[in-house]
Scaffold this motif. Structure first.
Motif, short mmCIF file in Angstrom:
data_model
loop_
_atom_site.label_atom_id
_atom_site.label_comp_id
_atom_site.label_asym_id
_atom_site.label_seq_id
_atom_site.Cartn_x
_atom_site.Cartn_y
_atom_site.Cartn_z
N LEU A 1 162.25 -65.36 -4.21
CA LEU A 1 161.31 -64.25 -4.37
C LEU A 1 161.17 -63.48 -3.06
O LEU A 1 161.22 -62.25 -3.04
CB LEU A 1 159.95 -64.78 -4.83
N GLY A 2 160.99 -64.21 -1.96
CA GLY A 2 160.91 -63.53 -0.67
C GLY A 2 162.25 -62.99 -0.23
O GLY A 2 162.33 -62.00 0.49
N GLY A 3 163.32 -63.65 -0.68
CA GLY A 3 164.66 -63.21 -0.29
C GLY A 3 164.98 -61.80 -0.74
O GLY A 3 165.77 -61.09 -0.11
N ALA A 4 164.35 -61.37 -1.84
CA ALA A 4 164.59 -60.00 -2.33
C ALA A 4 164.17 -58.98 -1.29
O ALA A 4 164.83 -57.96 -1.08
CB ALA A 4 163.84 -59.77 -3.64
N TYR A 5 163.05 -59.25 -0.59
CA TYR A 5 162.60 -58.33 0.47
C TYR A 5 163.51 -58.41 1.67
O TYR A 5 163.97 -57.40 2.20
CB TYR A 5 161.17 -58.66 0.89
N PHE A 6 163.79 -59.64 2.11
CA PHE A 6 164.56 -59.80 3.34
C PHE A 6 165.99 -59.27 3.20
O PHE A 6 166.58 -58.82 4.17
CB PHE A 6 164.58 -61.27 3.75
N SER A 7 166.53 -59.31 1.98
CA SER A 7 167.91 -58.86 1.80
C SER A 7 168.02 -57.35 1.60
O SER A 7 169.10 -56.78 1.72
CB SER A 7 168.53 -59.57 0.59
N THR A 8 166.91 -56.68 1.29
CA THR A 8 166.97 -55.24 1.04
C THR A 8 166.26 -54.41 2.09
O THR A 8 166.50 -53.21 2.20
CB THR A 8 166.34 -54.91 -0.34
N SER A 9 165.36 -55.02 2.87
CA SER A 9 164.64 -54.27 3.90
C SER A 9 165.48 -54.17 5.16
O SER A 9 166.03 -55.16 5.64
CB SER A 9 163.31 -54.95 4.22
N SER A 10 165.58 -52.98 5.72
CA SER A 10 166.40 -52.78 6.91
C SER A 10 165.73 -53.30 8.17
O SER A 10 166.40 -53.68 9.13
CB SER A 10 166.72 -51.30 7.09
N LEU A 11 164.39 -53.37 8.19
CA LEU A 11 163.68 -53.77 9.40
C LEU A 11 164.08 -55.16 9.88
O LEU A 11 164.47 -55.32 11.04
CB LEU A 11 162.17 -53.67 9.18
N PRO A 12 164.02 -56.21 9.05
CA PRO A 12 164.43 -57.52 9.53
C PRO A 12 165.89 -57.57 9.96
O PRO A 12 166.24 -58.24 10.94
CB PRO A 12 164.18 -58.44 8.33
N GLN A 13 166.76 -56.86 9.24
CA GLN A 13 168.17 -56.86 9.57
C GLN A 13 168.44 -56.21 10.92
O GLN A 13 169.21 -56.71 11.73
CB GLN A 13 168.97 -56.15 8.47
#
Length: 276
Positions: A98-110
């Protein structure tokens, strides 16, 4: 959580006929699924202070009736998100999706990850990036220093904004009236004998963070642990995130944080800002 509770408490109206895909979503807000909102409220009720829950716990924390909470919990067990030992419900690794959806699509963490790793290597301490979410500092990226005992919170962890260095930096960009209203709406507790947990004291700390461009939490969250945070601004000059380092107080003094760590954090924050 507050937004989800609000959705849970609203009665979902009868669904109209299928809308044209080109029509604005706002026109069909009543098509929201009450059951989904209840399930998400249950999921968000799990946290560092509630790693497992009974049906009664879940009902109270999510603002649901016991039967509704039980149905949601059993559905999550059936889908593989929770385990159940007959009394307690506990999250399973599938919950990470569930959290992975944000981390994989948000550019900020990347974008931030290599800069966090660089800061970690320079400081030899764990470095994190957090954003503000309903009065909590939520950690969206982290570079962990290799130690027998780690410091700070894990990826996806949440800290109360009023007593954390990261949270005070994030709150420092908001109008004071908005900050005051937020602080008056949350229960401020003394987590240690060093925690500043009164309105005037926290407002003063937030103002200081705005003036000095950084904040320090000296054993306010946990005895033996200190943290420093600096803001990361977007192109409009607004604070979008906070970059922080957490240390053991016995190993790194507050003076060392200011003299040696602050320049590194500010350098990395500026480099991240140029990438946003």
């Amino acid at each position: 959580m507050a937004l989800i509770k609000s959705a849970v408490n609203k009665e979902v109206g009868a669904l109209p006929t299928v809308a044209d895909e080109n029509e604005p979503i706002q026109a069909h807000a009543k098509e929201g699924m009450g059951g989904l909102a209840k399930g998400l409220a249950i999921i968000e009720a799990f946290g560092a202070s509630t790693p497992r829950m009974t049906v009664s716990d879940a009902a109270q924390l999510a603002g649901l009736s016991r039967p509704a909470a039980r149905r949601c919990l059993l559905t999550l067990v059936e889908l593989g998100y929770l385990a159940h030992d007959g009394k307690f419900f506990t999250p399973l690794p599938r919950m990470l999706r569930l959290g992975g959806a944000y981390f994989s699509t948000s550019s900020l963490p990347q974008i931030a990850q290599p800069l966090l790793a660089s800061a970690r290597d320079k400081l030899q301490e764990s470095v994190s990036l957090a954003v503000l979410d309903e009065g909590y500092a939520v950690f969206v990226a982290r570079a962990e220093a290799v130690r027998i005992v780690s410091t700070g919170v894990k990826l996806g962890g949440r800290l109360p904004a009023y007593c954390s260095a990261t949270g005070r930096v994030l709150l420092s960009d908001l109008p004071e009236q908005q900050v005051r209203e937020h602080l008056e709406s949350v229960p401020m507790k003394r987590l240690t004998d060093r925690t500043v947990a009164n309105l005037n004291g926290v407002l003063k700390a937030i103002r200081r963070a705005a003036e000095e461009g950084y904040a320090i939490s000296d054993e306010e969250l946990e005895i033996g642990m200190s943290a420093m945070a600096v803001p990361v601004r977007n192109r409009s000059g607004q604070i979008e995130a906070a970059l922080s380092v957490s240390v053991f107080s016995g190993r790194v003094s507050i003076e060392t944080l200011r003299d040696n760590f602050l320049p590194v954090l500010r350098e990395m924050a500026e480099r991240l800002q140029r990438s946003l």
